[in-house]
Design a protein around this motif. Structure first.
Motif, PDB file in Angstrom:
ATOM      1  N   ASN A  98      16.421  12.693   5.368  1.00 42.28           N
ATOM      2  CA  ASN A  98      16.860  12.340   4.015  1.00 42.28           C
ATOM      3  C   ASN A  98      15.878  12.910   3.007  1.00 42.28           C
ATOM      4  OD1 ASN A  98      18.959  10.745   5.098  1.00 42.28           O
ATOM      5  ND2 ASN A  98      17.475   9.145   5.501  1.00 42.28           N
ATOM      6  N   ARG A  99      15.929  14.196   2.799  1.00 36.66           N
ATOM      7  CA  ARG A  99      14.932  14.882   1.983  1.00 36.66           C
ATOM      8  C   ARG A  99      15.373  15.069   0.529  1.00 36.66           C
ATOM      9  NH1 ARG A  99      17.717  17.707   5.340  1.00 36.66           N
ATOM     10  NH2 ARG A  99      18.841  19.556   4.671  1.00 36.66           N
ATOM     11  N   ASP A 100      16.449  14.444   0.106  1.00 36.03           N
ATOM     12  CA  ASP A 100      17.000  14.693  -1.224  1.00 36.03           C
ATOM     13  C   ASP A 100      16.278  13.941  -2.343  1.00 36.03           C
ATOM     14  OD1 ASP A 100      18.860  16.330  -0.037  1.00 36.03           O
ATOM     15  OD2 ASP A 100      20.322  14.719   0.209  1.00 36.03           O
ATOM     16  N   ASP A 101      15.765  12.742  -2.081  1.00 39.37           N
ATOM     17  CA  ASP A 101      15.177  11.908  -3.123  1.00 39.37           C
ATOM     18  C   ASP A 101      13.653  12.052  -3.100  1.00 39.37           C
ATOM     19  OD1 ASP A 101      14.682  10.055  -5.075  1.00 39.37           O
ATOM     20  OD2 ASP A 101      15.272   8.321  -3.869  1.00 39.37           O
ATOM     21  N   ASN A 104      11.584   8.679  -3.446  1.00 40.09           N
ATOM     22  CA  ASN A 104      11.649   7.930  -2.191  1.00 40.09           C
ATOM     23  C   ASN A 104      10.727   8.557  -1.142  1.00 40.09           C
ATOM     24  OD1 ASN A 104      12.550   5.956  -0.394  1.00 40.09           O
ATOM     25  ND2 ASN A 104      14.286   7.195   0.267  1.00 40.09           N
ATOM     26  N   ASN A 105      10.695   9.887  -1.089  1.00 42.65           N
ATOM     27  CA  ASN A 105       9.814  10.570  -0.137  1.00 42.65           C
ATOM     28  C   ASN A 105       8.350  10.346  -0.458  1.00 42.65           C
ATOM     29  OD1 ASN A 105      12.014  11.501   1.237  1.00 42.65           O
ATOM     30  ND2 ASN A 105      11.960  13.546   0.337  1.00 42.65           N
TER      31      ASN A 105
END
Length: 137
Positions: A98-101, A104-105
């Motif tokens: 889930n590398r989109d946010d 969040n990362n």
């Protein structure tokens, strides 16, 4: 006193049987992930993220199976450092998949940093005479 001991032994057996069954199920999924990885590599799947996701899932299954093995080797005790390993690898897998946010990362990266610091606090250290000293696990 005898009744408490028999209850403890009963629950210990139940736990051991459950962990053996869980280990077998996880081993099945471990082999299945390996099959998917080999199949994707042989068929020429060029989507690196799909293959990487399968590899990371494989290692998560591997860590859980090795943790069950370690539980039996350590006389029915889960070392805390293995739970930290699982937390670190699971968080890394989540970041990769889930590398989109970006925010969040960043937060999850801070979680990894905290887990690494916790691991370092638990790791055995050398004393001044060069002997290894184990901390509480």
């Amino acid at each position: 006193m005898m009744k408490e001991t028999s209850i403890v032994h009963f629950y210990q057996r139940m736990l051991n049987i459950s962990l053996i069954i869980l280990g077998l199920v996880l081993s099945f999924y471990l082999v299945r992930e390996l099959y998917f990885i080999v199949t994707a590599a042989l068929l020429g799947n060029t989507n690196v993220h799909d293959i990487l996701e399968e590899v990371l899932a494989f290692f998560l299954y591997f860590v859980f199976v090795s943790m069950i093995v370690k539980y039996f080797k350590e006389a029915y005790h889960f070392p805390l450092r293995y739970l930290i390993y699982i937390g670190i690898t699971g968080t890394i897998r989540f970041i990769i998949v889930n590398r989109d946010d970006a925010l969040n990362n960043l937060i999850l990266s801070l979680v990894i940093l905290i887990l690494v610091i916790c691991y370092l606090l638990l790791a055995p250290r050398k004393n001044k005479w060069g002997e290894w000293k184990e901390n509480i696990e």
